[in-house]
Design a protein around this motif. Structure first.
Motif, PDB file in Angstrom:
ATOM      1  N   LEU A   6      -6.462 -13.335  11.366  1.00 42.89           N
ATOM      2  CA  LEU A   6      -7.385 -13.596  10.265  1.00 42.89           C
ATOM      3  C   LEU A   6      -8.007 -12.312   9.726  1.00 42.89           C
ATOM      4  N   THR A   7      -8.512 -11.478  10.621  1.00 45.04           N
ATOM      5  CA  THR A   7      -9.240 -10.292  10.195  1.00 45.04           C
ATOM      6  C   THR A   7      -8.365  -9.355   9.372  1.00 45.04           C
ATOM      7  N   PHE A   8      -7.176  -9.041   9.856  1.00 44.25           N
ATOM      8  CA  PHE A   8      -6.380  -8.034   9.170  1.00 44.25           C
ATOM      9  C   PHE A   8      -5.568  -8.603   8.012  1.00 44.25           C
ATOM     10  N   SER A   9      -5.418  -9.924   7.957  1.00 46.72           N
ATOM     11  CA  SER A   9      -4.931 -10.526   6.716  1.00 46.72           C
ATOM     12  C   SER A   9      -5.992 -10.370   5.637  1.00 46.72           C
ATOM     13  N   GLY A  10      -7.275 -10.443   6.037  1.00 44.33           N
ATOM     14  CA  GLY A  10      -8.368 -10.188   5.102  1.00 44.33           C
ATOM     15  C   GLY A  10      -8.470  -8.731   4.718  1.00 44.33           C
ATOM     16  N   VAL A  11      -8.306  -7.828   5.688  1.00 41.23           N
ATOM     17  CA  VAL A  11      -8.360  -6.394   5.403  1.00 41.23           C
ATOM     18  C   VAL A  11      -7.296  -6.014   4.378  1.00 41.23           C
ATOM     19  N   HIS A  12      -6.139  -6.652   4.454  1.00 44.86           N
ATOM     20  CA  HIS A  12      -5.040  -6.348   3.525  1.00 44.86           C
ATOM     21  C   HIS A  12      -5.448  -6.579   2.073  1.00 44.86           C
ATOM     22  N   ARG A  13      -6.399  -7.502   1.835  1.00 39.53           N
ATOM     23  CA  ARG A  13      -6.805  -7.879   0.475  1.00 39.53           C
ATOM     24  C   ARG A  13      -8.147  -7.288   0.059  1.00 39.53           C
ATOM     25  N   LEU A  14      -8.823  -6.603   0.964  1.00 41.98           N
ATOM     26  CA  LEU A  14     -10.128  -6.016   0.680  1.00 41.98           C
ATOM     27  C   LEU A  14     -10.092  -4.521   0.946  1.00 41.98           C
TER      28      LEU A  14
END
Length: 292
Positions: A79-87
């Motif tokens: 979850l965290t690094f799927s979010g980092v990929h977009r932010l």
């Protein structure tokens, strides 16, 4: 009040630096590797170097280690690094500060710790800051990324509370077991939820593999060894507030190495998050305990 020894304070600050710069490194690497696959390689590296520290987990610890690896590693990092990929790395590091309020809340609910009034105010400020950030972004996938980051923060906090259930096991052994157990889980998650893995691996250059090495050796092996060593000696509410420094390092790293710029609304929201977490750094005496 019993304060952390200076050596443990230094360890906590070093963890914040290692993990803060890890967001910068991972942000660059996710431009090439799918984010879950990147984390799978990261934990494979950690497992390879930490396998020598594998010991018998001790009576009753293996189920908790399985739960920590699934919730606090596989689900959290997916979850965290799927979010980092977009932010941006800076925004991601600010939002992930919700780990601290989640830790305090879960410590109260599951460990019998009693937050003080300032902790509740800090929790409210932190969530208000994330809400302010969310209210000033365009819907281009960033809201979904924020939700992923919040879910990752909650999963991480729950995993750390589970670590408090472990008995008679060192931080180094915990890190080794979690890495070994999480690696196949992450590769399976990448297979199920991502595509393009073969092309990404074939086209990876030395800089991408250097990022994997940092994430596996420094951010995970060294970072979690230090962190788990702190957790087995101190209450989560005592050491978690030092993560307040994490976004400071990430924002600086994002500006210096990735050319990122935070907008005024993002800075305001980030200030609210950090102010809220900062309130939880102030301690007057040992937290009182009630029966769980």
């Amino acid at each position: 009040m019993t304060r952390l020894p200076p050596a443990d304070i230094a360890r906590a600050v070093l963890v914040a630096l290692i993990w803060g710069m890890g967001f910068v490194v991972a942000k660059g690497a996710t431009e090439h590797f799918p984010p879950i696959l990147l984390q799978a390689f990261r934990f494979a590296v950690t497992a390879a170097v930490m396998a020598v520290f594998l010991r018998s987990p001790g009576r009753g610890n293996l189920p908790w280690l399985l739960a920590v690896s699934l919730i606090g590693a596989t689900i959290q990092y997916s979850l965290t690094f799927s979010g980092v990929h977009r932010l941006s790395a800076g925004i991601a590091a600010l939002v992930i500060q919700l780990e601290v309020p989640f830790l305090v809340l879960l410590g109260a609910l599951l460990l019998g710790e009693r937050p003080k009034p300032r902790h509740w105010v800090g929790i409210a400020l932190a969530f208000a800051g994330v809400a302010f950030i969310a209210g000033n972004i365009r819907f281009d996938g960033a809201w979904a990324a924020l939700a992923m980051m919040m879910g990752g923060a909650f999963s991480w906090a729950l995993g750390q509370v589970m670590i408090r259930k472990l008995r008679g096991i060192s931080g180094r052994v915990i890190t080794a077991w979690v890495a070994v157990l999480a690696t196949p889980q992450l590769f399976l998650a990448s297979l199920l939820f991502e595509d393009g893995q073969a092309a990404a691996i074939a086209g990876a250059g030395p800089d991408v593999w250097a990022a994997v090495a940092y994430l596996g050796l420094i951010m995970t092996a060294l970072g979690y060894y230090l962190w788990n060593s702190l957790l087995v000696r101190h209450e989560v509410g005592r050491v978690a507030p030092f993560l307040l420094l994490l976004p400071v390092f990430s924002v600086l790293g994002g500006v210096l190495f990735l050319g990122e710029v935070l907008s005024p609304p993002q800075l305001i929201g980030g200030a609210l998050v950090l102010s809220g977490v900062g309130l939880m750094l102030i301690e007057g005496k040992e937290p009182q305990r009630v029966a769980a």
